[in-house]
Design a protein around this motif. Sequence first.
Motif, short mmCIF file in Angstrom:
data_model
loop_
_atom_site.label_atom_id
_atom_site.label_comp_id
_atom_site.label_asym_id
_atom_site.label_seq_id
_atom_site.Cartn_x
_atom_site.Cartn_y
_atom_site.Cartn_z
N ILE A 1 -7.47 4.69 -5.38
CA ILE A 1 -6.31 4.65 -6.27
C ILE A 1 -5.14 4.00 -5.55
O ILE A 1 -4.38 3.21 -6.12
CB ILE A 1 -5.94 6.08 -6.74
N SER A 2 -5.00 4.31 -4.26
CA SER A 2 -3.96 3.68 -3.44
C SER A 2 -4.12 2.16 -3.45
O SER A 2 -3.16 1.43 -3.66
CB SER A 2 -4.05 4.21 -2.00
N ALA A 3 -5.35 1.70 -3.24
CA ALA A 3 -5.61 0.26 -3.24
C ALA A 3 -5.36 -0.35 -4.62
O ALA A 3 -4.82 -1.45 -4.73
CB ALA A 3 -7.05 0.00 -2.80
N ALA A 4 -5.72 0.40 -5.66
CA ALA A 4 -5.52 -0.11 -7.02
C ALA A 4 -4.04 -0.23 -7.36
O ALA A 4 -3.63 -1.14 -8.08
CB ALA A 4 -6.22 0.82 -8.02
N TYR A 5 -3.21 0.67 -6.83
CA TYR A 5 -1.78 0.62 -7.10
C TYR A 5 -1.15 -0.65 -6.54
O TYR A 5 -0.18 -1.17 -7.11
CB TYR A 5 -1.08 1.84 -6.50
N VAL A 6 -1.65 -1.15 -5.44
CA VAL A 6 -1.04 -2.34 -4.87
C VAL A 6 -1.53 -3.61 -5.55
O VAL A 6 -0.97 -4.69 -5.36
CB VAL A 6 -1.31 -2.41 -3.34
N PRO B 1 2.39 -4.33 -9.05
CA PRO B 1 2.02 -3.58 -7.85
C PRO B 1 3.09 -2.57 -7.50
O PRO B 1 4.28 -2.82 -7.70
CB PRO B 1 1.93 -4.67 -6.77
N GLN B 2 2.66 -1.41 -7.00
CA GLN B 2 3.60 -0.36 -6.60
C GLN B 2 3.24 0.12 -5.20
O GLN B 2 2.56 1.14 -5.04
CB GLN B 2 3.59 0.78 -7.61
N PRO B 3 3.66 -0.61 -4.16
CA PRO B 3 3.31 -0.27 -2.78
C PRO B 3 3.75 1.12 -2.37
O PRO B 3 3.07 1.79 -1.60
CB PRO B 3 4.02 -1.35 -1.96
N GLY B 4 4.90 1.57 -2.85
CA GLY B 4 5.37 2.91 -2.50
C GLY B 4 4.43 3.98 -3.00
O GLY B 4 4.11 4.95 -2.29
N PRO C 1 7.98 -3.06 -5.00
CA PRO C 1 7.35 -4.33 -5.38
C PRO C 1 8.38 -5.36 -5.80
O PRO C 1 9.39 -5.03 -6.42
CB PRO C 1 6.47 -3.93 -6.58
N PRO C 2 8.14 -6.63 -5.49
CA PRO C 2 9.08 -7.69 -5.86
C PRO C 2 8.96 -8.05 -7.33
O PRO C 2 7.89 -7.94 -7.92
CB PRO C 2 8.62 -8.87 -4.98
N ASN D 1 -2.39 -3.58 -9.25
CA ASN D 1 -1.72 -3.52 -10.55
C ASN D 1 -1.74 -2.08 -11.04
O ASN D 1 -2.78 -1.55 -11.41
CB ASN D 1 -2.43 -4.42 -11.57
N ALA D 2 -0.58 -1.45 -11.06
CA ALA D 2 -0.48 -0.05 -11.47
C ALA D 2 -0.87 0.15 -12.92
O ALA D 2 -1.23 1.27 -13.32
CB ALA D 2 0.93 0.48 -11.24
N GLU D 3 -0.83 -0.91 -13.71
CA GLU D 3 -1.16 -0.79 -15.13
C GLU D 3 -2.66 -0.60 -15.35
O GLU D 3 -3.08 -0.25 -16.45
CB GLU D 3 -0.70 -2.05 -15.88
#
Length: 217
Positions: A125-130, A80-83, A72-73, A132-134
């Motif tokens: 969960i995958s969608a939620a990570y991108v 966000p945590q795309p990985g 994430p930038p 906001n992982a918080e």
Amino acid sequence: CTEVVQFIQNEVSRLHQIEEATANLNQPADKKYSYMFDNINQRAQDHKYQRKKYQTQFKNQINSDSGNFLVPPSFSKNNPQPGEARRWFRQAQADFKAASNDNKDNPSYEWVCMKCHQAVEKALISAAYVVNAERIDADHKLILLASRTDDPLLKSVAASLQALIGDINRMMYPDNHNYPKIPHDDVTSETAEKALTLCKTVLERVPEFIQDKLSQL
């Protein structure tokens, strides 16, 4: 070695700038403050340019690496945590494949439903990570996870699957069924087929959702 040399060069440059700034401070008050504000403005413009350049490079990399979620930038307002999103989605795909296999020869419809539930949970969960992982929820309820995406289709399908399956424990434990039945007796092929259809819809939508979110960063 290259990094050390670069650090020394940067420090030398910084010290020269301090010397120049000190010299300018000896000027009359109006010129001194004018110099200070000009310097601040220039630094702000430099930061703005570097920020826009980073954003452009990041978006170009996303477009050239379709489906390859990146680090994430730092300019993102959320976290966000795309990985991590990619990792969870891979497992969601594996769960869906396992659910499909359980619906073939000697089917176990309760396992089909349970694995569909697991696949959708991990896809959400995958969608939620991108986003906001918080804001990933510990209890992993489908409707709550889908609400984190704010995507109408994902929220609707998650609610439908939750209503279809109910408590996930029904798919595993006999004491959630009237005696003498067990989950294997109670869950029908119709329920399993509906679960697979809903699960497939989620797994088709989530990659699109992730790419949409990444393009907005």
